[in-house]
Design a protein around this motif. Structure first.
Motif, PDB file in Angstrom:
ATOM      1  N   GLY A 150       0.750  -1.056   0.065  1.00 44.69           N
ATOM      2  CA  GLY A 150      -0.028  -0.029  -0.236  1.00 44.69           C
ATOM      3  C   GLY A 150       0.717   1.222   0.101  1.00 44.69           C
ATOM      4  N   TYR A 151       0.241   2.271   0.200  1.00 43.71           N
ATOM      5  CA  TYR A 151       0.775   3.447   0.266  1.00 43.71           C
ATOM      6  C   TYR A 151       0.358   4.477   1.466  1.00 43.71           C
ATOM      7  N   LEU A 152       1.319   5.295   1.989  1.00 41.66           N
ATOM      8  CA  LEU A 152       0.864   6.077   3.272  1.00 41.66           C
ATOM      9  C   LEU A 152       1.307   7.546   3.097  1.00 41.66           C
ATOM     10  N   PRO A 153       0.406   8.578   2.916  1.00 44.35           N
ATOM     11  CA  PRO A 153       0.932  10.010   2.537  1.00 44.35           C
ATOM     12  C   PRO A 153       1.740  10.394   3.786  1.00 44.35           C
ATOM     13  N   LYS A 184       3.822  10.246  10.134  1.00 41.48           N
ATOM     14  CA  LYS A 184       2.915  11.415  10.900  1.00 41.48           C
ATOM     15  C   LYS A 184       4.178  12.299  11.115  1.00 41.48           C
ATOM     16  N   SER A 185       5.235  11.958  11.462  1.00 40.60           N
ATOM     17  CA  SER A 185       6.182  12.592  12.101  1.00 40.60           C
ATOM     18  C   SER A 185       7.427  13.304  11.315  1.00 40.60           C
ATOM     19  N   VAL A 186       7.497  12.610   9.994  1.00 36.98           N
ATOM     20  CA  VAL A 186       8.756  12.965   9.454  1.00 36.98           C
ATOM     21  C   VAL A 186       8.612  14.439   8.663  1.00 36.98           C
ATOM     22  N   PRO A 187       9.487  15.117   8.686  1.00 40.12           N
ATOM     23  CA  PRO A 187       9.497  16.659   7.975  1.00 40.12           C
ATOM     24  C   PRO A 187       9.230  16.154   6.398  1.00 40.12           C
ATOM     25  N   TYR A 188       8.854  17.159   5.618  1.00 39.82           N
ATOM     26  CA  TYR A 188       8.748  16.848   4.171  1.00 39.82           C
ATOM     27  C   TYR A 188       9.814  17.552   3.609  1.00 39.82           C
ATOM     28  N   GLN A 189      10.599  18.573   3.995  1.00 41.73           N
ATOM     29  CA  GLN A 189      11.451  19.298   3.162  1.00 41.73           C
ATOM     30  C   GLN A 189      12.773  18.816   3.236  1.00 41.73           C
TER      31      GLN A 189
END
Length: 147
Positions: A69-72, A139-144
Motif C-alpha cells: 500500500g501507500y501512506l501519505p 506522521k512525524s517526518v518533515p517533508y522538506q
C-alpha cells in the motif's frame, strides 16, 4: 458488511472480513491486503520541490502476507494525500496481475510520476517492525530537504 451477515458469524475469520457472494475475503478482490501483521518493507516517495527533495509519502509491502500500500506523509498534506489517487491504483495493478508485492515494487521504482506525485527513492528501502510503526513515522517526518 453485507446486511445478511453479522459480526459474530465472521469472527472465526480474524481481522476485517467481507462476504462477496459465498466467499469470505480479507480485502477487496482487486487489491493487496492492507493489514499486514508483522514487519513491512518500505521506501520513501519523493518529489523535486522548489527547496530541494520533498517527501510525498511511503510505499510499503510484505510478500508473506501479499500486502502492499501507500501512506501519505502527514507533513506534506495535501500533496501526499492527492498522490494516493495515483500510487494506490498503481500498486494494486500488481495484485490484479497476480505478482508479489516486491515484484510490483521493483517495477514501480523505475517510474517517475513527476511533480506532485513523485518517484520512489530506491536507496531509502528499509524494513520496519509493523505498519503501525510506519504510520507513526509518516506522521512525524518533515517533508522538506530530506536525504
Amino acid at each position: 458488511m453485507s446486511s445478511d451477515t453479522d459480526e459474530e458469524s465472521l469472527a472465526p475469520y480474524g481481522r476485517w472480513k467481507e462476504v462477496f457472494g459465498t466467499e469470505v475475503v480479507d480485502s477487496p478482490p482487486d487489491q493487496y491486503s492492507r493489514h499486514p501483521v508483522g514487519k513491512v518493507t518500505f521506501a520513501r516517495i519523493v518529489q523535486d520541490g522548489p527547496s530541494g527533495i520533498e517527501l510525498v509519502g511511503f510505499i510499503w509491502f510484505d510478500d508473506e502476507e501479499f500486502a502492499a500500500g501507500y501512506l501519505p506523509a502527514r507533513s506534506n498534506i495535501p500533496v501526499g494525500v492527492n498522490a494516493a489517487a495515483v500510487w494506490g491504483p498503481e500498486i494494486d495493478q500488481g495484485f490484479v496481475r497476480g505478482i508479489a508485492p516486491s515484484v510490483r515494487y521493483a517495477e514501480l521504482v523505475q517510474l517517475d510520476f513527476g511533480y506532485r506525485i513523485g518517484r520512489i527513492d530506491g536507496e531509502s528501502l528499509s524494513e520496519i517492525g509493523s505498519l503501525a510503526e510506519l504510520r507513526t513515522l509518516a506522521k512525524s517526518v518533515p517533508y522538506q530537504n530530506i536525504s
